[in-house]
Design a protein around this motif. Structure first.
Motif, short mmCIF file in Angstrom:
data_model
loop_
_atom_site.label_atom_id
_atom_site.label_comp_id
_atom_site.label_asym_id
_atom_site.label_seq_id
_atom_site.Cartn_x
_atom_site.Cartn_y
_atom_site.Cartn_z
N GLY A 1 6.07 -10.23 6.84
CA GLY A 1 7.19 -10.65 6.83
C GLY A 1 7.15 -12.03 7.64
O GLY A 1 6.40 -12.17 8.33
N ALA B 1 10.03 -15.21 9.55
CA ALA B 1 11.32 -15.74 9.61
C ALA B 1 11.52 -17.13 10.36
O ALA B 1 10.61 -17.43 11.12
N LYS C 1 16.69 -16.59 9.31
CA LYS C 1 16.46 -16.33 7.85
C LYS C 1 15.18 -15.65 7.79
O LYS C 1 14.27 -16.33 8.21
N THR C 2 15.15 -14.56 7.26
CA THR C 2 14.13 -13.67 6.96
C THR C 2 13.54 -13.74 5.57
O THR C 2 14.31 -14.13 4.71
N ASP C 3 12.13 -13.68 5.46
CA ASP C 3 11.46 -13.72 4.24
C ASP C 3 10.57 -12.73 4.09
O ASP C 3 9.72 -12.48 4.93
N SER D 1 14.95 -10.28 1.99
CA SER D 1 15.11 -11.60 2.45
C SER D 1 16.48 -11.64 3.02
O SER D 1 17.28 -11.81 1.90
N GLN E 1 19.98 -13.81 5.90
CA GLN E 1 20.31 -14.86 6.60
C GLN E 1 21.52 -14.37 7.43
O GLN E 1 22.18 -13.76 6.86
#
Length: 105
Positions: free
Chosen positions: A46, A48, A88-90, A96, A98
């Protein structure tokens, strides 16, 4: 403001799908990620981004997996009371989200 087990600000992300705790010290941020049952979420794979507002200045930082359920970011700022961070994560735990946190309240 809810204090987490590591002393940071803990919030629900994704309407409670994940819990995030953000700890700030010096120029470093540590994000701890757990699921809705407080079980650690593996952050491997991941990424962010954080938008840090402290001392009237904006800073952008990149979080990287740091083992287990943690992600770390470093920036050209000094953590201080009243700072705000939008994270904000991905793809963290396959999801994902925020959220806005205030780690030094």
């Amino acid at each position: 403001f809810i204090k987490g087990p590591n002393g940071g600000h803990i919030i629900d992300a994704g309407h409670g799908a994940q819990h995030w705790e953000l700890v700030a010290a010096g120029g470093e941020l540590t994000l701890y990620v757990t699921d809705s049952a407080e079980k650690p979420v593996d952050t491997t794979g991941g990424s962010a981004e954080g938008k840090v507002l402290v001392g009237g200045k904006n800073h952008t930082v990149k979080f990287a997996p740091a083992g287990g359920n943690t992600m770390k970011a470093k920036g050209d700022f000094v953590a201080a009371e009243g700072m705000k961070v939008i994270v904000k994560t991905d793809g963290v735990g396959g999801k994902s989200f925020q959220a806005r946190l205030t780690p030094m309240k």
